[in-house]
Write a protein that holds these residues in place. Structure first.
Motif, mmCIF file in Angstrom:
data_model
loop_
_atom_site.group_PDB
_atom_site.id
_atom_site.type_symbol
_atom_site.label_atom_id
_atom_site.label_comp_id
_atom_site.label_asym_id
_atom_site.label_seq_id
_atom_site.Cartn_x
_atom_site.Cartn_y
_atom_site.Cartn_z
ATOM 1 N N GLY A 1 -11.929 19.538 -5.619
ATOM 2 C CA GLY A 1 -11.205 20.281 -4.583
ATOM 3 C C GLY A 1 -9.795 20.597 -5.050
ATOM 4 O O GLY A 1 -9.225 19.882 -5.860
ATOM 5 N N LEU A 2 -9.189 21.674 -4.546
ATOM 6 C CA LEU A 2 -7.864 22.082 -5.013
ATOM 7 C C LEU A 2 -6.784 21.105 -4.567
ATOM 8 O O LEU A 2 -5.946 20.677 -5.334
ATOM 9 C CB LEU A 2 -7.551 23.492 -4.487
ATOM 10 N N LEU A 3 -6.825 20.716 -3.290
ATOM 11 C CA LEU A 3 -5.776 19.850 -2.763
ATOM 12 C C LEU A 3 -5.644 18.526 -3.502
ATOM 13 O O LEU A 3 -4.555 18.182 -3.944
ATOM 14 C CB LEU A 3 -6.011 19.605 -1.272
ATOM 15 N N PRO A 4 -6.746 17.799 -3.679
ATOM 16 C CA PRO A 4 -6.608 16.528 -4.380
ATOM 17 C C PRO A 4 -6.081 16.721 -5.797
ATOM 18 O O PRO A 4 -5.381 15.877 -6.321
ATOM 19 C CB PRO A 4 -8.032 15.981 -4.394
ATOM 20 N N TRP B 1 0.827 -1.209 0.000
ATOM 21 C CA TRP B 1 0.000 0.000 0.000
ATOM 22 C C TRP B 1 0.857 1.252 0.000
ATOM 23 O O TRP B 1 1.917 1.281 0.601
ATOM 24 C CB TRP B 1 -0.889 0.017 1.249
ATOM 25 N N ARG B 2 0.362 2.299 -0.661
ATOM 26 C CA ARG B 2 0.965 3.626 -0.591
ATOM 27 C C ARG B 2 -0.110 4.606 -0.191
ATOM 28 O O ARG B 2 -1.206 4.605 -0.769
ATOM 29 C CB ARG B 2 1.494 4.052 -1.967
ATOM 30 N N LYS B 3 0.213 5.452 0.769
ATOM 31 C CA LYS B 3 -0.766 6.446 1.233
ATOM 32 C C LYS B 3 -0.946 7.527 0.172
ATOM 33 O O LYS B 3 0.024 8.000 -0.408
ATOM 34 C CB LYS B 3 -0.265 7.079 2.526
ATOM 35 N N ILE B 4 -2.197 7.906 -0.091
ATOM 36 C CA ILE B 4 -2.433 8.971 -1.071
ATOM 37 C C ILE B 4 -3.151 10.155 -0.432
ATOM 38 O O ILE B 4 -3.675 11.018 -1.108
ATOM 39 C CB ILE B 4 -3.227 8.475 -2.305
ATOM 40 N N GLY B 5 -3.189 10.197 0.901
ATOM 41 C CA GLY B 5 -3.805 11.333 1.580
ATOM 42 C C GLY B 5 -5.184 11.008 2.115
ATOM 43 O O GLY B 5 -5.863 10.118 1.602
ATOM 44 N N VAL C 1 -21.318 11.454 -14.021
ATOM 45 C CA VAL C 1 -21.382 11.186 -12.582
ATOM 46 C C VAL C 1 -20.379 12.037 -11.805
ATOM 47 O O VAL C 1 -19.190 12.069 -12.106
ATOM 48 C CB VAL C 1 -21.116 9.690 -12.286
ATOM 49 N N GLN C 2 -20.888 12.730 -10.811
ATOM 50 C CA GLN C 2 -20.071 13.499 -9.875
ATOM 51 C C GLN C 2 -20.472 12.970 -8.507
ATOM 52 O O GLN C 2 -21.646 13.035 -8.145
ATOM 53 C CB GLN C 2 -20.413 14.986 -10.025
ATOM 54 N N GLU D 1 -14.254 9.712 3.791
ATOM 55 C CA GLU D 1 -14.839 10.201 2.555
ATOM 56 C C GLU D 1 -13.747 10.303 1.492
ATOM 57 O O GLU D 1 -12.664 10.798 1.771
ATOM 58 C CB GLU D 1 -15.402 11.582 2.846
ATOM 59 N N LEU D 2 -14.018 9.843 0.276
ATOM 60 C CA LEU D 2 -13.096 10.080 -0.840
ATOM 61 C C LEU D 2 -13.363 11.478 -1.369
ATOM 62 O O LEU D 2 -14.479 11.962 -1.278
ATOM 63 C CB LEU D 2 -13.358 9.077 -1.964
ATOM 64 N N PRO D 3 -12.345 12.168 -1.925
ATOM 65 C CA PRO D 3 -12.610 13.501 -2.466
ATOM 66 C C PRO D 3 -13.724 13.469 -3.507
ATOM 67 O O PRO D 3 -13.825 12.510 -4.283
ATOM 68 C CB PRO D 3 -11.278 13.870 -3.131
ATOM 69 N N ASP D 4 -14.530 14.520 -3.499
ATOM 70 C CA ASP D 4 -15.592 14.686 -4.476
ATOM 71 C C ASP D 4 -14.964 14.766 -5.862
ATOM 72 O O ASP D 4 -14.044 15.529 -6.080
ATOM 73 C CB ASP D 4 -16.314 16.007 -4.134
#
Ligand code: ZN
Ligand code: ZN
Length: 214
Positions: free
Chosen positions: A202-205, A108-112, A176-177, A138-141
């Motif tokens: 979102g900006l961060l993702p 596994w690798r962390k993705i935030g 789909v969103q 929650e996964l990013p929108d």
């Protein structure tokens, strides 16, 4: 066999049966089919139908190109192996060659956001990854540029529209969103394939996207 409520569509099953999809998609479909009697029966019927159509083709006058195209299709069809539905672990049989074991063999690798992923090696036309989403996370929108298929292997997730548990497959495209959330109680493990990068709102993702390849 798990109680499955969300299945593959006809287009994807047909693409699988004729061998015309990218490896990443084939892997997700084979894994769902190994858990799902309904979709398995449908793939088998397409393959039987394919054989019949080809027999009739033999008596018709066809161009040289049509013949070689047909032969290519037969070849492709033959390559499709029906997945064997045996497995005691989290990963059904079609995944074993890609992971070399079950859950504890995954790098596994962390993705935030607590979410981890492991990208599996396939041909480059599409990508496929395992995702581990901690319970209640929650996964990013995000929206989608191509087709995204997400198959639940462990736990469950919900989005604005539905609930998905082991064996369920969500097919998302440009329209789909959504914001998937892993259910409380246990981590959610999914197998997800896509043929284009996801489009996060979102900006961060979005900044992370080139690094995480999601
Ligand atoms: Zn199914
Ligand atoms: Zn999605």
């Amino acid at each position: 066999m798990p109680d499955i409520n969300h299945h593959l569509n006809e287009k994807l099953l047909l693409g699988y049966a004729t061998g015309s999809l990218p490896e990443a998609f084939n892997l997700v479909i084979a894994t769902h089919v190994s858990l799902c009697d309904e979709c398995r029966a449908q793939v088998e019927s397409y393959e039987a139908l394919g054989g019949e159509v080809l027999q009739k083709c033999g008596t018709v006058d066809v161009s040289k190109d049509a013949l070689s195209a047909t032969l290519a299709k037969i070849d492709a069809g033959r390559d499709v192996e029906m997945p064997v539905p045996i497995s005691n672990g989290v990963f059904p049989t079609p995944l074993h060659g890609y992971v070399n074991g079950d859950l504890d063999a995954v790098h596994w690798r962390k993705i935030g956001g607590g979410v981890s992923q492991a990208i599996l090696k396939t041909s480059r036309t599409a990508t496929v990854r395992l995702l581990r989403i901690p319970a209640g996370t929650e996964l990013p929108d995000h929206g989608h540029r191509g087709t995204e298929m997400t198959l639940v292997l462990k736990g469950a997730f919900c989005d604005e529209h539905d609930r998905f548990a082991r064996g369920d497959i969500e097919i998302a495209d440009e329209d789909v969103q959504h914001t998937p959330i892993a259910e409380e109680g246990e981590d959610c493990i999914c197998l997800a394939a896509s043929d284009a990068p996801l489009r996060f709102t979102g900006l961060l993702p979005r900044i992370m996207q080139p690094f995480a390849r999601i």
